[in-house]
Design an enzyme around this catalytic site. Structure first.
Site, PDB file in Angstrom:
ATOM      1  N   LYS A 148       0.822  -1.220   0.000  1.00 15.80           N
ATOM      2  CA  LYS A 148       0.000   0.000   0.000  1.00 15.80           C
ATOM      3  C   LYS A 148       0.850   1.262   0.000  1.00 15.80           C
ATOM      4  O   LYS A 148       0.590   2.177  -0.755  1.00 15.80           O
ATOM      5  CB  LYS A 148      -0.867   0.078   1.268  1.00 15.80           C
ATOM      6  N   ARG A 161     -10.338   1.307   8.898  1.00 15.80           N
ATOM      7  CA  ARG A 161      -9.928  -0.041   9.262  1.00 15.80           C
ATOM      8  C   ARG A 161     -10.962  -0.759  10.114  1.00 15.80           C
ATOM      9  O   ARG A 161     -10.793  -1.938  10.417  1.00 15.80           O
ATOM     10  CB  ARG A 161      -8.644   0.050  10.072  1.00 15.80           C
ATOM     11  N   ARG A 221      11.327  -5.610   4.952  1.00 15.40           N
ATOM     12  CA  ARG A 221      10.992  -4.196   4.734  1.00 15.40           C
ATOM     13  C   ARG A 221      11.878  -3.288   5.577  1.00 15.40           C
ATOM     14  O   ARG A 221      12.145  -3.561   6.737  1.00 15.40           O
ATOM     15  CB  ARG A 221       9.522  -3.961   5.116  1.00 15.40           C
ATOM     16  N   ARG A 247      10.815  -0.980  11.095  1.00 15.16           N
ATOM     17  CA  ARG A 247       9.768  -0.536  12.000  1.00 15.16           C
ATOM     18  C   ARG A 247       9.698  -1.451  13.215  1.00 15.16           C
ATOM     19  O   ARG A 247       9.827  -2.659  13.090  1.00 15.16           O
ATOM     20  CB  ARG A 247       8.417  -0.553  11.275  1.00 15.16           C
TER      21      ARG A 247
HETATM   22  P1  AMP Z   1       0.304   0.854   9.269  1.00 11.77           P
HETATM   23  O1  AMP Z   1       1.457   1.780   9.044  1.00 11.77           O
HETATM   24  O2  AMP Z   1      -0.867   1.158   8.384  1.00 11.77           O
HETATM   25  O3  AMP Z   1       0.699  -0.599   9.232  1.00 11.77           O
HETATM   26  O4  AMP Z   1      -0.206   1.126  10.756  1.00 11.77           O
HETATM   27  C1  AMP Z   1       0.635   0.908  11.875  1.00 11.77           C
HETATM   28  C2  AMP Z   1      -0.184   0.827  13.146  1.00 11.77           C
HETATM   29  O5  AMP Z   1      -0.851   2.068  13.375  1.00 11.77           O
HETATM   30  C3  AMP Z   1      -1.291  -0.205  13.133  1.00 11.77           C
HETATM   31  O6  AMP Z   1      -0.812  -1.496  13.487  1.00 11.77           O
HETATM   32  C4  AMP Z   1      -2.252   0.374  14.166  1.00 11.77           C
HETATM   33  O7  AMP Z   1      -1.799   0.142  15.477  1.00 11.77           O
HETATM   34  C5  AMP Z   1      -2.154   1.858  13.919  1.00 11.77           C
HETATM   35  N1  AMP Z   1      -3.160   2.323  12.914  1.00 11.77           N
HETATM   36  C6  AMP Z   1      -2.913   2.816  11.669  1.00 11.77           C
HETATM   37  N2  AMP Z   1      -4.052   3.151  11.040  1.00 11.77           N
HETATM   38  C7  AMP Z   1      -5.057   2.866  11.910  1.00 11.77           C
HETATM   39  C8  AMP Z   1      -6.470   2.964  11.855  1.00 11.77           C
HETATM   40  N3  AMP Z   1      -7.104   3.422  10.764  1.00 11.77           N
HETATM   41  N4  AMP Z   1      -7.175   2.558  12.956  1.00 11.77           N
HETATM   42  C9  AMP Z   1      -6.567   2.093  14.049  1.00 11.77           C
HETATM   43  N5  AMP Z   1      -5.241   1.964  14.177  1.00 11.77           N
HETATM   44  C10 AMP Z   1      -4.472   2.346  13.122  1.00 11.77           C
END
Ligand code: AMP
Length: 223
Positions: A16, A91, A130, A163
């Site tokens: 993404k 989400r 990654r 990360r």
């Molecule tokens: P990502 O970078 O999209 O993988 O997001 C990393 C982390 O941020 C996720 O594992 C969640 O803990 C939090 N997070 C990101 N987007 C959301 C969302 N829309 N709702 C809830 N938690 C989120």
């Protein structure tokens, strides 16, 4: 002139972030990753960041009551006037409802939803290789998209990092949260016409398909 709103769905590690950057560049709209915004808040030590850190480290989802206002504020910024892309939001069902209310209230168009589908074993493999630039957020993959100089960002020379939540245990939690909470959201958008794209292919092939899908929608929006 109308605005184009793109929702990019897919499990952690599906590509993404990479495709979001291509879309942002090609169509000149900001790519808003709620994960990136949250990581910025954590780094800056804001109240929101403090509230989100532990949940993120464990691979859970940050509460809707924190995420929803954060997105509402972000998309009200002037750079979103011509449209925007959301990566990693909505989400949960509650987030999807909130977003649809927000778009209605602000008289914004119906979003174009794209779902990048990748099988779970491929995701785990991809996530472990990654790496990311902490300065500009560019994403690399040690196997498929390595930096020119090992361990260094091509754009700004910053040392790449992994990360904190890209480790095996947390990834399992993130995938579980994705299946349980985001699964129904994707089902909902699929019924609304979301396009499924096979994400288990080289990034250029995926990009060509996404570009072909979005170009006509973008033309209509800017007419
Ligand atoms: P990502 O970078 O999209 O993988 O997001 C990393 C982390 O941020 C996720 O594992 C969640 O803990 C939090 N997070 C990101 N987007 C959301 C969302 N829309 N709702 C809830 N938690 C989120």
């Amino acid at each position: 002139m109308g605005a184009m709103i793109v929702l990019l769905f897919g499990p952690p590690g599906c590509g993404k972030g990479t495709q979001a950057a291509f879309i942002a560049k090609r169509f000149n709209i900001p790519a808003i990753s709620t994960g990136e915004v949250l990581r910025g808040e954590c780094k800056a030590g804001t109240e929101l960041g403090k509230a989100a850190t532990a949940v993120m480290a464990a691979g859970g989802l940050v509460g809707d009551e924190l995420i929803n206002p954060m997105v509402a504020n972000r998309i009200a910024q002037p750079d979103c006037a011509r449209g925007f892309l959301l990566d990693g939001y909505p989400r949960t069902a509650a987030q999807a409802e909130f977003l649809s209310g927000l778009l209605g209230e602000r008289r914004l168009p119906k979003p174009v939803a794209v779902f990048l589908d990748v099988p779970a074993p491929v995701l785990v493999r991809r996530i472990s290789s990654r790496r990311q630039c902490p300065a500009c957020s560019r994403i690399y993959n040690l196997l498929s998209q390595p930096p020119k100089t090992a361990g260094m960002c091509d754009d700004d020379g910053t040392a790449l990092i992994q990360r904190g939540d890209d480790n095996e245990t947390v990834v399992a939690q993130r995938l579980e949260a994705y299946q349980r909470q985001t699964g129904p959201v994707i089902e909902y958008y699929s019924k609304q016409g979301a396009v499924r794209i096979d994400g288990d292919r080289p990034m250029d092939a995926i990009w060509r398909e996404i570009e072909a899908l979005l170009a006509p929608a973008f033309k209509t929006a800017s007419a």
